[in-house]
Structure formats: C-alpha cells, structure tokens
Design a protein around this motif. Structure first.
Motif, PDB file in Angstrom:
ATOM      1  N   UNK A  43     -12.031  -0.944  23.482  1.00  0.00           N
ATOM      2  CA  UNK A  43     -13.033  -0.464  22.548  1.00  0.00           C
ATOM      3  C   UNK A  43     -12.652  -0.717  21.093  1.00  0.00           C
ATOM      4  N   UNK A  44     -13.352  -0.024  20.197  1.00  0.00           N
ATOM      5  CA  UNK A  44     -13.180  -0.226  18.755  1.00  0.00           C
ATOM      6  C   UNK A  44     -12.007   0.592  18.240  1.00  0.00           C
ATOM      7  N   UNK A  45     -11.242  -0.005  17.317  1.00  0.00           N
ATOM      8  CA  UNK A  45     -10.168   0.721  16.650  1.00  0.00           C
ATOM      9  C   UNK A  45     -10.073   0.221  15.210  1.00  0.00           C
ATOM     10  N   UNK A  46      -9.966   1.152  14.282  1.00  0.00           N
ATOM     11  CA  UNK A  46      -9.800   0.806  12.876  1.00  0.00           C
ATOM     12  C   UNK A  46      -8.344   0.469  12.599  1.00  0.00           C
ATOM     13  N   UNK A  47      -8.104  -0.703  12.031  1.00  0.00           N
ATOM     14  CA  UNK A  47      -6.753  -1.097  11.630  1.00  0.00           C
ATOM     15  C   UNK A  47      -6.847  -1.597  10.189  1.00  0.00           C
ATOM     16  N   UNK A  48      -6.466  -0.738   9.261  1.00  0.00           N
ATOM     17  CA  UNK A  48      -6.574  -1.058   7.836  1.00  0.00           C
ATOM     18  C   UNK A  48      -5.470  -0.345   7.086  1.00  0.00           C
ATOM     19  N   UNK A  49      -5.390  -0.602   5.793  1.00  0.00           N
ATOM     20  CA  UNK A  49      -4.367   0.031   4.986  1.00  0.00           C
ATOM     21  C   UNK A  49      -4.700   1.487   4.693  1.00  0.00           C
ATOM     22  N   UNK A  50      -3.677   2.306   4.389  1.00  0.00           N
ATOM     23  CA  UNK A  50      -3.905   3.724   4.111  1.00  0.00           C
ATOM     24  C   UNK A  50      -4.331   4.005   2.678  1.00  0.00           C
ATOM     25  N   UNK A  51      -4.396   2.955   1.857  1.00  0.00           N
ATOM     26  CA  UNK A  51      -4.636   3.115   0.424  1.00  0.00           C
ATOM     27  C   UNK A  51      -5.991   2.514   0.064  1.00  0.00           C
ATOM     28  N   UNK A  52      -6.905   3.329  -0.456  1.00  0.00           N
ATOM     29  CA  UNK A  52      -8.226   2.844  -0.859  1.00  0.00           C
ATOM     30  C   UNK A  52      -8.170   2.379  -2.309  1.00  0.00           C
ATOM     31  N   UNK A  53      -8.580   1.139  -2.547  1.00  0.00           N
ATOM     32  CA  UNK A  53      -8.556   0.557  -3.883  1.00  0.00           C
ATOM     33  C   UNK A  53      -9.849  -0.197  -4.142  1.00  0.00           C
ATOM     34  N   UNK A  54     -10.269  -0.240  -5.398  1.00  0.00           N
ATOM     35  CA  UNK A  54     -11.375  -1.121  -5.759  1.00  0.00           C
ATOM     36  C   UNK A  54     -10.863  -2.556  -5.790  1.00  0.00           C
ATOM     37  N   UNK A  55     -11.778  -3.497  -5.674  1.00  0.00           N
ATOM     38  CA  UNK A  55     -11.375  -4.896  -5.780  1.00  0.00           C
ATOM     39  C   UNK A  55     -10.741  -5.176  -7.145  1.00  0.00           C
ATOM     40  N   UNK A  56     -11.239  -4.495  -8.170  1.00  0.00           N
ATOM     41  CA  UNK A  56     -10.678  -4.674  -9.511  1.00  0.00           C
ATOM     42  C   UNK A  56      -9.240  -4.174  -9.572  1.00  0.00           C
ATOM     43  N   UNK A  57      -8.990  -2.980  -9.034  1.00  0.00           N
ATOM     44  CA  UNK A  57      -7.625  -2.436  -9.058  1.00  0.00           C
ATOM     45  C   UNK A  57      -6.671  -3.287  -8.222  1.00  0.00           C
ATOM     46  N   UNK A  58      -7.148  -3.802  -7.080  1.00  0.00           N
ATOM     47  CA  UNK A  58      -6.323  -4.675  -6.254  1.00  0.00           C
ATOM     48  C   UNK A  58      -5.979  -5.952  -7.018  1.00  0.00           C
ATOM     49  N   UNK A  59      -6.948  -6.513  -7.711  1.00  0.00           N
ATOM     50  CA  UNK A  59      -6.702  -7.726  -8.486  1.00  0.00           C
ATOM     51  C   UNK A  59      -5.719  -7.493  -9.617  1.00  0.00           C
ATOM     52  N   UNK A  60      -5.857  -6.366 -10.289  1.00  0.00           N
ATOM     53  CA  UNK A  60      -4.926  -6.054 -11.388  1.00  0.00           C
ATOM     54  C   UNK A  60      -3.507  -5.859 -10.861  1.00  0.00           C
ATOM     55  N   UNK A  61      -3.388  -5.180  -9.729  1.00  0.00           N
ATOM     56  CA  UNK A  61      -2.072  -4.975  -9.127  1.00  0.00           C
ATOM     57  C   UNK A  61      -1.449  -6.319  -8.752  1.00  0.00           C
ATOM     58  N   UNK A  62      -2.250  -7.201  -8.193  1.00  0.00           N
ATOM     59  CA  UNK A  62      -1.766  -8.531  -7.816  1.00  0.00           C
ATOM     60  C   UNK A  62      -1.292  -9.303  -9.044  1.00  0.00           C
ATOM     61  N   UNK A  63      -2.092  -9.268 -10.107  1.00  0.00           N
ATOM     62  CA  UNK A  63      -1.729  -9.979 -11.327  1.00  0.00           C
ATOM     63  C   UNK A  63      -0.427  -9.446 -11.909  1.00  0.00           C
ATOM     64  N   UNK A  64      -0.291  -8.134 -12.007  1.00  0.00           N
ATOM     65  CA  UNK A  64       0.911  -7.526 -12.579  1.00  0.00           C
ATOM     66  C   UNK A  64       2.147  -7.885 -11.775  1.00  0.00           C
TER      67      UNK A  64
END
Length: 277
Positions: free
Chosen positions: A199-220
C-alpha cells in the motif's frame, strides 16, 4: 535479488541502482535511450515493457520513471509496468509524489486519498489507482522534493544558477514541501522491499521548507550569497493552480524503517540539524 530499476538514468533511479548493486543485487535498469548504458525502454509501449521484463525476470521492480508533463508516461506507463510485474510475479515499488494532494497547512497521512488540482498530480493519482488495482501487493511511495548534488539534482542546479545570476527565474516563498536527499530515499525504498508492507507510505524529510528557503540554504552551503536568489509567490509568477503547502506525515515510515530520513538542512550541509523546539 534480481532488481530492475525503471528510470535508472534519472536522479532517484540512479541512486536506487547504485545502492542495490552495492548491496549485492543483480541490477538491470531502463532509460529512454541506450546512451545511458541502460536498456532503452519506452514505458508507454505496453508490448515493449512486457517483453523486457519477461526477459529480465526480476524479483523486484522499482518504477522511478516519470515525466511531469506527460500523462502517458506517468499514468499509462505505470500501469504497463504494473501489468508486467504481475505477469512475472515480481515485487513492485512504485514511486509516487506529494503532488497527488491539493495542499493544506496540516500534514497528510499515508492513507489519505488523492485530491489533485493540476495535471501532474492527477497523472500520479491515476498511476496509484492503476498500480493498486493491478498489483495489490505493491508499495506506493509518496515522496516530496528530492535533493542531491548539482551533478544530478535539478533543484540544486537551479538554486545555484539563480544565486550565480546565470539563469533567470525565482523561487517560491509560499510553496512548502518536505525535501529528502535522493540517497536517503533510495535506501528507504530498498529497505521497504525487504518488508511485507503493502500500500501507500509517505517517505519524505522531517523538515518543511519553502522552495525559496531550500534554495537559499543550498546557495549558502556552496559559498554563494543566498540573497542573490530572487523570490516571489506562486501567484506572482502566474501559477495560481499549483498546490502550495504539502507536508507529509512520515510517522509510519520512521517507525518501520531503520533508514534515517535526515532533515534537508543536515543532508545538504553535512552537519546535524539543530534541535526543533
């Protein structure tokens, strides 16, 4: 275990193939062209799918193939793979997406039915319906944004290009997801194959981020100025029909799996994430 990775040339598929091979599996893979080194396969072609899978006779099939703009690949292709998996009695893990949901402030549980509001989400929801009907013992992994190195991850390349000013565009401040590193997701998929889960199972990260915050974190993390990335809302970009806030409740996966689903701030920087208060 004979393992077939459908979509082995993609970001996630290549990680599944790499980890399965490292664990001692006999790994075969498919891609859209032979130039990748994998077997060329158009999963929209039912006959071709059946012929290839019948020749490989895999014990495990991981379907990581998708094209966000093509219903025939996401939905019809998934049904073709499921039919061929059933014909050879292979264990099937189908990679789905949080895009099946409409978005809301509270997290979605594993068993919540799809509520898609745009074409890609509808195609992934249709794929889930087909796979479940054809192969009731399949595992359907709903995941979120997949992160990784700039060599393989479109999300990472986009953020770095925007920070360097070599690409036009903006990242959304109001589109929230639960990003997960491709290696963590691949490890979780292969561990799920060793269980009797269906059946269905959610497999994702435990941290919710906006695409903008994820991009800024990546850049830094790459030594670039995060403020150089232009941001806006989805509506300001003229994309009002997209799901905005989609958070996946991964309680079930974290209880079932030994694989650690790392916060994206840890997987990107290599340092443990700060404790959540």
């Amino acid at each position: 275990m004979r393992t077939l990775v459908v979509g082995a040339s993609g970001h996630l598929g290549s990680e599944v193939a790499r980890l399965a091979s490292a664990a001692g599996s006999d790994v075969s893979g498919t891609a859209t062209t032979a130039a990748t080194g994998w077997s060329p396969l158009d999963i929209r072609d039912s006959s071709a799918v059946h012929t290839l899978i019948a020749s490989v006779r895999p014990e495990l099939i991981v379907n990581a193939a998708y094209r966000a703009t093509e219903w025939s690949t996401c939905a019809d292709g998934a049904a073709n793979v499921a039919l061929a998996a059933a014909a050879c009695d292979a264990r099937l893990i189908h990679v789905s997406s949080d895009a099946v949901h409409a978005g809301r402030p509270t997290p979605y549980g594993d068993d919540e039915p799809p509520t898609p509001i745009y074409a890609y989400g509808a195609a992934k929801a249709a794929a889930e319906t087909a796979v479940t009907a054809i192969t009731p013992t399949a595992i359907l992994v709903r995941t979120s944004l997949i992160t990784g190195s700039a060599l393989s991850c479109k999300q990472t390349r986009l953020a770095l290009d925007l920070a360097r000013g070599v690409r036009d565009g903006a990242l959304f401040t109001d589109e929230i997801r639960c990003p997960l590193d491709a290696t963590d997701l691949a490890a979780a998929i292969l561990e799920l194959a060793t269980t009797d889960y269906t059946g269905v199972i959610n497999v994702a990260g435990p941290q919710a981020l906006s695409r903008a915050d994820l991009g800024r974190l990546t850049a830094a993390t790459h030594g670039l100025d995060p403020a150089a990335i232009r941001t806006c809302t989805a509506a300001e970009a003229g994309l009002g029909n997209r799901p905005l806030d989609i958070r996946l409740d991964t309680t079930r996966a974290r209880a079932l799996l030994k694989t650690r689903l790392r916060p994206v701030s840890e997987s990107i920087t290599g340092s443990p994430a700060p404790p959540q208060h």
